[in-house]
Write a protein that holds these residues in place. Sequence first.
Motif, mmCIF file in Angstrom:
data_model
loop_
_atom_site.group_PDB
_atom_site.id
_atom_site.type_symbol
_atom_site.label_atom_id
_atom_site.label_comp_id
_atom_site.label_asym_id
_atom_site.label_seq_id
_atom_site.Cartn_x
_atom_site.Cartn_y
_atom_site.Cartn_z
ATOM 1 N N ALA A 48 0.862 -1.185 0.000
ATOM 2 C CA ALA A 48 0.000 0.000 0.000
ATOM 3 C C ALA A 48 0.895 1.230 0.000
ATOM 4 O O ALA A 48 2.039 1.166 0.436
ATOM 5 N N THR A 49 0.383 2.318 -0.501
ATOM 6 C CA THR A 49 1.169 3.542 -0.515
ATOM 7 C C THR A 49 0.515 4.604 0.363
ATOM 8 O O THR A 49 -0.702 4.608 0.556
ATOM 9 N N LYS A 50 1.346 5.476 0.908
ATOM 10 C CA LYS A 50 0.828 6.590 1.691
ATOM 11 C C LYS A 50 0.023 7.485 0.750
ATOM 12 O O LYS A 50 0.392 7.616 -0.399
ATOM 13 N N PRO A 51 -1.058 8.053 1.184
ATOM 14 C CA PRO A 51 -1.588 8.091 2.548
ATOM 15 C C PRO A 51 -2.612 7.010 2.867
ATOM 16 O O PRO A 51 -3.422 7.180 3.772
ATOM 17 N N ASP A 52 -2.599 5.896 2.201
ATOM 18 C CA ASP A 52 -3.526 4.800 2.508
ATOM 19 C C ASP A 52 -3.270 4.316 3.931
ATOM 20 O O ASP A 52 -2.152 3.889 4.258
ATOM 21 N N PRO A 53 -4.263 4.371 4.823
ATOM 22 C CA PRO A 53 -4.057 3.911 6.195
ATOM 23 C C PRO A 53 -3.548 2.474 6.288
ATOM 24 O O PRO A 53 -2.915 2.107 7.280
ATOM 25 N N GLN B 95 -1.033 0.663 9.043
ATOM 26 C CA GLN B 95 -1.466 -0.522 9.780
ATOM 27 C C GLN B 95 -0.479 -1.663 9.577
ATOM 28 O O GLN B 95 -0.191 -2.424 10.501
ATOM 29 N N PHE B 96 0.079 -1.779 8.386
ATOM 30 C CA PHE B 96 1.089 -2.798 8.115
ATOM 31 C C PHE B 96 2.288 -2.626 9.043
ATOM 32 O O PHE B 96 2.812 -3.594 9.591
ATOM 33 N N VAL B 97 2.719 -1.391 9.231
ATOM 34 C CA VAL B 97 3.859 -1.118 10.115
ATOM 35 C C VAL B 97 3.513 -1.519 11.548
ATOM 36 O O VAL B 97 4.308 -2.166 12.231
ATOM 37 N N ILE B 98 2.323 -1.146 12.004
ATOM 38 C CA ILE B 98 1.900 -1.503 13.361
ATOM 39 C C ILE B 98 1.950 -3.020 13.548
ATOM 40 O O ILE B 98 2.474 -3.522 14.537
ATOM 41 N N ALA C 273 -1.989 8.496 9.223
ATOM 42 C CA ALA C 273 -1.344 7.807 10.335
ATOM 43 C C ALA C 273 -2.154 7.969 11.620
ATOM 44 O O ALA C 273 -2.312 7.023 12.393
ATOM 45 N N ALA C 274 -2.702 9.153 11.827
ATOM 46 C CA ALA C 274 -3.523 9.399 13.017
ATOM 47 C C ALA C 274 -4.795 8.554 12.995
ATOM 48 O O ALA C 274 -5.258 8.095 14.035
ATOM 49 N N ARG C 275 -5.333 8.314 11.808
ATOM 50 C CA ARG C 275 -6.567 7.531 11.704
ATOM 51 C C ARG C 275 -6.390 6.079 12.150
ATOM 52 O O ARG C 275 -7.360 5.433 12.527
ATOM 53 N N VAL C 276 -5.164 5.550 12.111
ATOM 54 C CA VAL C 276 -4.940 4.183 12.606
ATOM 55 C C VAL C 276 -4.388 4.186 14.030
ATOM 56 O O VAL C 276 -3.999 3.147 14.542
ATOM 57 N N GLY C 277 -4.366 5.358 14.667
ATOM 58 C CA GLY C 277 -4.005 5.429 16.083
ATOM 59 C C GLY C 277 -2.588 5.846 16.400
ATOM 60 O O GLY C 277 -2.205 5.876 17.568
ATOM 61 N N LEU C 278 -1.766 6.163 15.377
ATOM 62 C CA LEU C 278 -0.402 6.613 15.659
ATOM 63 C C LEU C 278 -0.428 8.013 16.254
ATOM 64 O O LEU C 278 -1.298 8.823 15.930
ATOM 65 N N ARG C 279 0.538 8.309 17.114
ATOM 66 C CA ARG C 279 0.721 9.677 17.603
ATOM 67 C C ARG C 279 1.364 10.435 16.456
ATOM 68 O O ARG C 279 2.516 10.224 16.121
ATOM 69 N N SER C 280 0.623 11.318 15.856
ATOM 70 C CA SER C 280 1.022 11.899 14.583
ATOM 71 C C SER C 280 1.316 13.390 14.700
ATOM 72 O O SER C 280 0.587 14.119 15.367
ATOM 73 N N SER C 281 2.376 13.811 14.031
ATOM 74 C CA SER C 281 2.719 15.227 13.953
ATOM 75 C C SER C 281 2.914 15.607 12.503
ATOM 76 O O SER C 281 3.529 14.880 11.722
#
Length: 85
Positions: A13-18, A22-25, A48-56
């Motif tokens: 999958a490519t960014k910004p696909d959540p 999720q694969f990284v998690i 990234a925030a949509r899958v729960g990562l602390r995102s900046s």
Amino acid sequence: LVDVIVTPEDSGATKPDPAAYQFVIDRVQIPPEDIVFASASCLDASAAARVGLRSSWVNRTKAPVDRIPGADRVLQFQCLRGTQQ
């Protein structure tokens, strides 16, 4: 400092696909709230925030802040590449 490197090619999958995040998690087996993600792309930070990562979002161009739903913080820079603006 870095235990695992994951590329978009690994996830299929490519960014910004959540799904890319999720694969990284799933790969690192760390709870998403314990992962910090920073990006110069507001779309990537939002996904990234949509899958729960602390995102900046590193807002290098001073774009409107309302473009980044879900980010924990927006980082603005006054100085880039050693020159003051």
